[in-house]
Design an enzyme around this catalytic site. Structure first.
Site, mmCIF file in Angstrom:
data_model
loop_
_atom_site.group_PDB
_atom_site.id
_atom_site.type_symbol
_atom_site.label_atom_id
_atom_site.label_comp_id
_atom_site.label_asym_id
_atom_site.label_seq_id
_atom_site.Cartn_x
_atom_site.Cartn_y
_atom_site.Cartn_z
ATOM 1 N N THR A 103 0.824 -1.202 0.000
ATOM 2 C CA THR A 103 0.000 0.000 0.000
ATOM 3 C C THR A 103 0.859 1.253 0.000
ATOM 4 O OG1 THR A 103 -1.592 -1.245 1.312
ATOM 5 C CG2 THR A 103 -1.965 1.114 1.114
ATOM 6 N N THR A 104 1.944 1.237 0.790
ATOM 7 C CA THR A 104 2.847 2.387 0.854
ATOM 8 C C THR A 104 3.498 2.645 -0.495
ATOM 9 O OG1 THR A 104 3.286 1.783 3.155
ATOM 10 C CG2 THR A 104 4.741 3.427 2.172
ATOM 11 N N TYR A 121 -13.010 -4.599 -1.023
ATOM 12 C CA TYR A 121 -14.240 -4.238 -1.728
ATOM 13 C C TYR A 121 -15.200 -5.413 -1.910
ATOM 14 C CZ TYR A 121 -17.436 -1.719 -4.778
ATOM 15 O OH TYR A 121 -18.559 -1.131 -5.308
ATOM 16 N N TYR A 141 -1.745 -10.531 4.514
ATOM 17 C CA TYR A 141 -1.779 -9.135 4.957
ATOM 18 C C TYR A 141 -3.199 -8.839 5.414
ATOM 19 C CZ TYR A 141 -1.089 -4.025 4.657
ATOM 20 O OH TYR A 141 -1.014 -2.683 4.922
ATOM 21 N N ARG A 147 -8.450 -0.977 5.592
ATOM 22 C CA ARG A 147 -8.407 -0.672 4.157
ATOM 23 C C ARG A 147 -9.185 -1.679 3.322
ATOM 24 N NH1 ARG A 147 -4.592 3.144 1.921
ATOM 25 N NH2 ARG A 147 -3.224 4.028 3.509
ATOM 26 N N LYS A 207 1.206 -10.283 8.108
ATOM 27 C CA LYS A 207 1.403 -8.875 8.447
ATOM 28 C C LYS A 207 0.082 -8.433 9.066
ATOM 29 C CE LYS A 207 2.069 -4.182 6.709
ATOM 30 N NZ LYS A 207 2.221 -3.302 5.523
ATOM 31 N N ILE A 242 6.616 -4.654 9.540
ATOM 32 C CA ILE A 242 6.677 -4.124 8.181
ATOM 33 C C ILE A 242 6.283 -2.653 8.303
ATOM 34 C CG2 ILE A 242 5.789 -4.254 5.833
ATOM 35 C CD1 ILE A 242 5.421 -7.234 6.214
#
Length: 291
Positions: free
Chosen positions: A43-44, A106, A132, A137, A160, A202
């Protein structure tokens, strides 16, 4: 292989394109600063707005620049199972040591849907996979029971955890044992996560403070709690400043202050506001990252 301070790499842009030279220089700097592992295309790294070609290229650039000095866990998640399989297969072919696969966003799959999604990726790509789990999110939260079920598959090796629920690592540890690698996805509670059964983080902050983040994790692993807590407190305001607005806008601005690339982000994200920039500068100065 994956432990300590692992950086969720930002992706530098220049004029709307991936700045390949800046990215590889950034990876080399991370390795030199003592980062224990690298995660491109999370994402980063603005993976939602990278094309498939850009995504694959960034993974390849990262592996090339790392030169085998530290392991690479390539972001390979998608809310399309077929797409996640393709990205994971590419990560394997490119030479990554593992893939980071996010829970599908989603779509809002059930727990059975989550299990089948990850099992399909596992069965189609011979590469260690980290789950993850980031409900904030993705809007879905993988339960401890589902994760324990997935952990029985040989290539589902860790998580994560970005739930910010510090009871999770201990509860999961009871279900799957210590060999399942639990990594925090929340900088602010990284040491507390370790105390509950984790082995590293992370990190977003490691983009701009890799030496401090690495030193904190190393101190913890050595049992030097006084030093680990000192570094935690030094880094605390920096963590806060990285999320004063939607990440990665603040961390990209912070990196630009260190000459590590531009603060350019892709829509629908926008650059950090002046208020956020003031907060970032102040936190970095307090931590000794800026003079």
């Amino acid at each position: 292989m994956f432990h300590g301070s692992i950086v969720a790499l930002l992706t530098p842009f220049k004029g709307g394109k991936v700045d390949e030279k800046a990215f590889q220089s950034f990876v080399e700097w991370q390795v030199a600063q003592g980062t224990h592992g690298l995660v491109p295309c999370g994402t980063t790294g603005e993976s939602p707005t990278l094309s498939h070609e850009e995504h694959n290229r960034v993974v390849e650039l990262c592996i090339e620049a790392a030169g085998g000095k530290v392991p690479v866990m390539a972001g390979a998640g998608s809310n399309s199972t077929d797409e996640a399989i393709a990205l994971t297969r590419h990560a394997k072919q490119a030479g990554a040591q593992a893939a980071l696969v996010v829970t599908p966003y989603y779509n809002k799959p059930s727990q059975e849907g989550l299990y089948q999604h990850f099992k399909a990726i596992h069965d189609a790509a011979d590469l260690p996979i980290f789950i993850y789990n980031i409900p904030g999110r993705s809007v879905v939260d993988m339960s401890v029971a589902t994760m324990a079920r997935l952990a029985k598959l040989p290539n589902i090796v860790g998580v994560k955890d970005a739930t910010a629920d510090l009871s999770r690592p201990s509860r999961l540890l009871q279900e799957v044992g210590p060999d399942f690698i639990q990594l925090s996805g929340e900088d602010a509670t990284a040491l507390a996560f370790n105390a509950q059964g984790g082995v590293g983080c992370i990190s977003v902050t490691a983009n701009i403070a890799p030496a401090l983040c690495s030193a904190m994790q190393t101190a913890w692993a050595k049992g030097d709690l006084k030093e680990a807590f000192r570094l935690r407190d030094v880094l605390s305001p920096v963590h806060d400043s990285m999320f004063v607005e939607t990440s990665p806008a603040p961390v990209k601005f912070a990196a630009s202050l260190l000459g590590l690339g531009s603060d350019e982000v892709r829509l629908p994200l926008v650059p950090a506001t002046e208020a956020a920039r003031t907060a970032v500068r102040g936190a970095m100065t307090k931590a000794g990252l800026l003079s």
